[in-house]
Design a protein around this motif. Structure first.
Motif: not given
Length: 174
Positions: A16-17, A20-22, A76, A79
């Motif tokens: 996941s790194h 870009d999370r956005t 997923y 959070r």
């Protein structure tokens, strides 16, 4: 081939790194040699990432890059995780579970079945009030106070909220 090597080396790990999370796209950076914005791939360029230099032999026969293609989504990231204690009032057994903040009580109940196959035969309550199994802990009025504990210099597990299970005696089979 060479474009699968970074993915193969990362097999079984969290990548996941890389994203870009956005935007959900590969992270970007400015190439120090060209001064142009390009994809940030320190592990090496991989499938569907265009090269940082202009080329006429770039593979473009795909509509959606693999990282945006829903068929390849296997899960997923949460959070935030938090802990909750599940206390069986019938036998006084207590289990502490680490749960995702997005999980509903029904999903938590499914995971609690590892400890009690008859988990659905209980009413789940907090402070004597029945909980809505379709809602999350937060939505049921059980806030996650770990950030407040951190701010106060207290350990995150200083207080772990409890959910109490009350047996219904409905004769369900586990």
């Amino acid at each position: 081939g060479a474009l699968t090597a970074p993915i193969t080396r990362a097999a079984g790990t969290d990548i996941s790194h890389w994203f870009d999370r956005t935007t959900g796209d590969i992270k970007r950076c400015v190439d120090p040699l060209t001064g142009l914005e390009t994809y940030y791939t320190p592990m090496g360029r991989f499938v569907h990432v265009p090269p940082s230099v202009v080329s006429t032999v770039v593979e473009t026969t795909f509509d959606v890059p693999w990282w945006k293609d829903e068929q390849y989504v296997i899960g997923y990231l949460t959070r935030k995780t938090r802990q909750v204690r599940v206390v069986n009032t019938l036998n006084h057994h207590e289990a502490t579970l680490e749960v995702c903040s997005e999980e509903t009580l029904s999903e938590i109940q499914d995971r609690y079945r590892e400890f009690n196959a008859h988990a659905a035969s209980y009413t789940w309550k907090r402070l004597c009030q029945p909980l809505d199994m379709k809602k999350t802990l937060e939505e049921n009025g059980i806030p996650d106070e770990t950030e407040e504990f951190d701010r106060l210099g207290m350990p995150g597990d200083y207080y772990i909220p409890a959910i109490h299970l009350y047996f219904n005696d409905d004769l369900t089979v586990g």
